[in-house]
Design a protein around this motif. Sequence first.
Motif, PDB file in Angstrom:
ATOM      1  N   GLY A  23       7.458  -5.294  16.839  1.00  0.00           N
ATOM      2  CA  GLY A  23       7.998  -4.212  16.021  1.00  0.00           C
ATOM      3  C   GLY A  23       8.371  -4.665  14.631  1.00  0.00           C
ATOM      4  N   GLY A  24       8.948  -5.863  14.542  1.00  0.00           N
ATOM      5  CA  GLY A  24       9.339  -6.373  13.232  1.00  0.00           C
ATOM      6  C   GLY A  24       8.147  -6.612  12.330  1.00  0.00           C
ATOM      7  N   MET A  25       7.066  -7.117  12.899  1.00  0.00           N
ATOM      8  CA  MET A  25       5.863  -7.375  12.105  1.00  0.00           C
ATOM      9  C   MET A  25       5.301  -6.069  11.544  1.00  0.00           C
ATOM     10  N   LEU A  26       5.235  -5.033  12.377  1.00  0.00           N
ATOM     11  CA  LEU A  26       4.745  -3.738  11.901  1.00  0.00           C
ATOM     12  C   LEU A  26       5.631  -3.188  10.789  1.00  0.00           C
ATOM     13  N   SER A  27       6.940  -3.286  10.991  1.00  0.00           N
ATOM     14  CA  SER A  27       7.867  -2.755   9.996  1.00  0.00           C
ATOM     15  C   SER A  27       7.773  -3.520   8.680  1.00  0.00           C
ATOM     16  N   MET A  28       7.642  -4.837   8.767  1.00  0.00           N
ATOM     17  CA  MET A  28       7.568  -5.641   7.546  1.00  0.00           C
ATOM     18  C   MET A  28       6.277  -5.369   6.775  1.00  0.00           C
ATOM     19  N   ILE A  29       5.180  -5.173   7.494  1.00  0.00           N
ATOM     20  CA  ILE A  29       3.930  -4.813   6.811  1.00  0.00           C
ATOM     21  C   ILE A  29       4.072  -3.439   6.165  1.00  0.00           C
ATOM     22  N   GLY A  30       4.691  -2.503   6.889  1.00  0.00           N
ATOM     23  CA  GLY A  30       4.903  -1.176   6.323  1.00  0.00           C
ATOM     24  C   GLY A  30       5.737  -1.210   5.059  1.00  0.00           C
ATOM     25  N   ASP A  31       6.736  -2.093   5.022  1.00  0.00           N
ATOM     26  CA  ASP A  31       7.572  -2.212   3.821  1.00  0.00           C
ATOM     27  C   ASP A  31       6.734  -2.534   2.587  1.00  0.00           C
ATOM     28  N   GLN A  32       5.706  -3.342   2.773  1.00  0.00           N
ATOM     29  CA  GLN A  32       4.874  -3.727   1.634  1.00  0.00           C
ATOM     30  C   GLN A  32       4.111  -2.527   1.069  1.00  0.00           C
ATOM     31  N   PHE A  33       3.783  -1.555   1.925  1.00  0.00           N
ATOM     32  CA  PHE A  33       3.111  -0.355   1.439  1.00  0.00           C
ATOM     33  C   PHE A  33       4.014   0.407   0.469  1.00  0.00           C
ATOM     34  N   THR A  34       5.300   0.527   0.826  1.00  0.00           N
ATOM     35  CA  THR A  34       6.227   1.226  -0.065  1.00  0.00           C
ATOM     36  C   THR A  34       6.477   0.428  -1.340  1.00  0.00           C
ATOM     37  N   LEU A  35       6.585  -0.888  -1.221  1.00  0.00           N
ATOM     38  CA  LEU A  35       6.813  -1.714  -2.406  1.00  0.00           C
ATOM     39  C   LEU A  35       5.659  -1.612  -3.398  1.00  0.00           C
ATOM     40  N   ILE A  36       4.461  -1.354  -2.893  1.00  0.00           N
ATOM     41  CA  ILE A  36       3.310  -1.168  -3.776  1.00  0.00           C
ATOM     42  C   ILE A  36       3.260   0.263  -4.306  1.00  0.00           C
ATOM     43  N   ALA A  37       3.496   1.240  -3.433  1.00  0.00           N
ATOM     44  CA  ALA A  37       3.283   2.643  -3.798  1.00  0.00           C
ATOM     45  C   ALA A  37       4.400   3.220  -4.658  1.00  0.00           C
ATOM     46  N   LEU A  38       5.646   2.818  -4.412  1.00  0.00           N
ATOM     47  CA  LEU A  38       6.761   3.448  -5.122  1.00  0.00           C
ATOM     48  C   LEU A  38       6.711   3.214  -6.633  1.00  0.00           C
ATOM     49  N   PRO A  39       6.483   1.984  -7.105  1.00  0.00           N
ATOM     50  CA  PRO A  39       6.372   1.818  -8.563  1.00  0.00           C
ATOM     51  C   PRO A  39       5.248   2.656  -9.173  1.00  0.00           C
ATOM     52  N   TRP A  40       4.112   2.750  -8.467  1.00  0.00           N
ATOM     53  CA  TRP A  40       3.011   3.543  -8.992  1.00  0.00           C
ATOM     54  C   TRP A  40       3.369   5.020  -9.043  1.00  0.00           C
ATOM     55  N   LEU A  41       4.118   5.498  -8.058  1.00  0.00           N
ATOM     56  CA  LEU A  41       4.527   6.899  -8.072  1.00  0.00           C
ATOM     57  C   LEU A  41       5.407   7.190  -9.286  1.00  0.00           C
ATOM     58  N   VAL A  42       6.352   6.293  -9.559  1.00  0.00           N
ATOM     59  CA  VAL A  42       7.234   6.494 -10.711  1.00  0.00           C
ATOM     60  C   VAL A  42       6.431   6.490 -12.005  1.00  0.00           C
ATOM     61  N   LEU A  43       5.493   5.564 -12.116  1.00  0.00           N
ATOM     62  CA  LEU A  43       4.682   5.500 -13.333  1.00  0.00           C
ATOM     63  C   LEU A  43       3.763   6.711 -13.455  1.00  0.00           C
ATOM     64  N   LYS A  44       3.282   7.239 -12.335  1.00  0.00           N
ATOM     65  CA  LYS A  44       2.477   8.458 -12.385  1.00  0.00           C
ATOM     66  C   LYS A  44       3.321   9.645 -12.854  1.00  0.00           C
ATOM     67  N   LEU A  45       4.574   9.683 -12.395  1.00  0.00           N
ATOM     68  CA  LEU A  45       5.436  10.810 -12.747  1.00  0.00           C
ATOM     69  C   LEU A  45       5.892  10.754 -14.201  1.00  0.00           C
ATOM     70  N   THR A  46       6.156   9.552 -14.711  1.00  0.00           N
ATOM     71  CA  THR A  46       6.795   9.440 -16.024  1.00  0.00           C
ATOM     72  C   THR A  46       6.039   8.552 -17.004  1.00  0.00           C
ATOM     73  N   GLY A  47       5.394   7.503 -16.509  1.00  0.00           N
ATOM     74  CA  GLY A  47       4.810   6.507 -17.401  1.00  0.00           C
ATOM     75  C   GLY A  47       5.860   5.700 -18.136  1.00  0.00           C
ATOM     76  N   ASP A  48       7.111   5.775 -17.683  1.00  0.00           N
ATOM     77  CA  ASP A  48       8.234   5.159 -18.388  1.00  0.00           C
ATOM     78  C   ASP A  48       8.714   3.916 -17.638  1.00  0.00           C
ATOM     79  N   PRO A  49       8.622   2.730 -18.238  1.00  0.00           N
ATOM     80  CA  PRO A  49       9.131   1.526 -17.574  1.00  0.00           C
ATOM     81  C   PRO A  49      10.628   1.597 -17.281  1.00  0.00           C
ATOM     82  N   LEU A  50      11.383   2.317 -18.133  1.00  0.00           N
ATOM     83  CA  LEU A  50      12.819   2.443 -17.890  1.00  0.00           C
ATOM     84  C   LEU A  50      13.080   3.177 -16.578  1.00  0.00           C
ATOM     85  N   ALA A  51      12.325   4.229 -16.316  1.00  0.00           N
ATOM     86  CA  ALA A  51      12.488   4.957 -15.056  1.00  0.00           C
ATOM     87  C   ALA A  51      12.171   4.054 -13.868  1.00  0.00           C
TER      88      ALA A  51
END
Length: 427
Positions: A23-51
């Motif tokens: 279970g821990g291995m699955l969860s840790m791999i899943g965490d990496q998906f959010t760590l990759i996707a969340l910054p891109w979502l913010v940049l798609k929404l704003t394009g602002d490094p401050l955000a």
Amino acid sequence: MSAPQATRAALWAEPNFRWLLGGGMLSMIGDQFTLIALPWLVLKLTGDPLALGVVIALMSIPRAVFILVGGALVDRYSPLRVMMLSKHASALLLFALAALTLSGSATLPLVYALALGIGLAQAFAIPSGTAMLPQTVPAPLLQAANGTMMGMRQLSMLAGPLLAALLLALAGGGATVTDARPLGLAFAVDCASFVISAFTLARVRPLADAPRAAETHVLRAVGAGLAMVWRDTALRTCFLYWGLVAFCVGGAMQVALPLLARDVLHGASSLGVLMGAHGAGTLLGMVLAARAPRLGLPFGAMLLLGDALAGLLLVPLGAVGALWQAILLLLALGVLAGYLQVAIFTWIGRRVAPQMLGRAMSIFLFIFMGLAPLSAAFTGAILQYVSLATLYAAGGALLTGCAAFAWLFTPMRTITAAGRYNAPSRE
């Protein structure tokens, strides 16, 4: 069958360990998906490094501030209960983030709120996760269990981003906000990983009914944890020493290493290679710790010698002239870091009684999470006046000097791996 082989066989025969690892291995791999996707979502929404910086801060600051509270609650209600609640909370938050992104309804304020919630959930998940193994795995297997679990975590940090990038590439990430569907899929994968890991966690059974901390105000419980660490000479000495080490080394890795890649090695891709080398070394060190938990030295002596060697490896890092030289140095530093990390977590797990373990682990993690931003800021300020070569040479010499001082003037070198608390065995 040799002793290490027998230990590994006994570890893999433990159902608790298998459920936790899977279970821990699955969860840790899943965490990496959010760590990759969340910054891109913010940049798609704003394009602002401050955000983007605000989102990262909203996740990081609550995690650092509330991790002590999380440790107190772990001791009161058990690591299993706190971890289960944090997994459910994380799954709900990521479900909301995935739904908003897939439907095109994500807005920056909503992302801010969800990022804050994810950071708070992590503040309770981290101490419960670190306190889990000593209460679910027999004491003789704890070093091997820590080494294997941490090695798998490191492996997930290498494999997870690659899998996330593959998903986004196959789904065809676009450049506009309305084309954020691939990012929503990444959040959905992370959500599913939490749901599955909650299922596996429900199959874990503690070795024995460990004594729980007395019902008291949470801040008073945090204070009791700090007092416990301070009264224990070995814990106090080690925690103060680790705080000094975190301040000396943290900034060099966070701030100076990207500058080394940019100014000396001339390429953004080189930073990824350097981080990969350090990550691979860390993984190797964790594997070695699981297979060879004892080097014939007391715990404290091994720790100080390892840090002294790490300091010597840091000294020439700023003066490298080729990528391969930096790779070799960071690979060696990673091996030391991985081996010592496993030894440290195992030592704390054996030394501290279960009803205080959550707080002890949270204090240890707070040292690094709290001092890392200060170290990074200090390093950035220093680099306005000195070169990278001077910074690394001074930082390495300081780390080696700290280890030498602790060896000569503190009882740290005599601290053994044997803890004062004997963990329960399987009945």
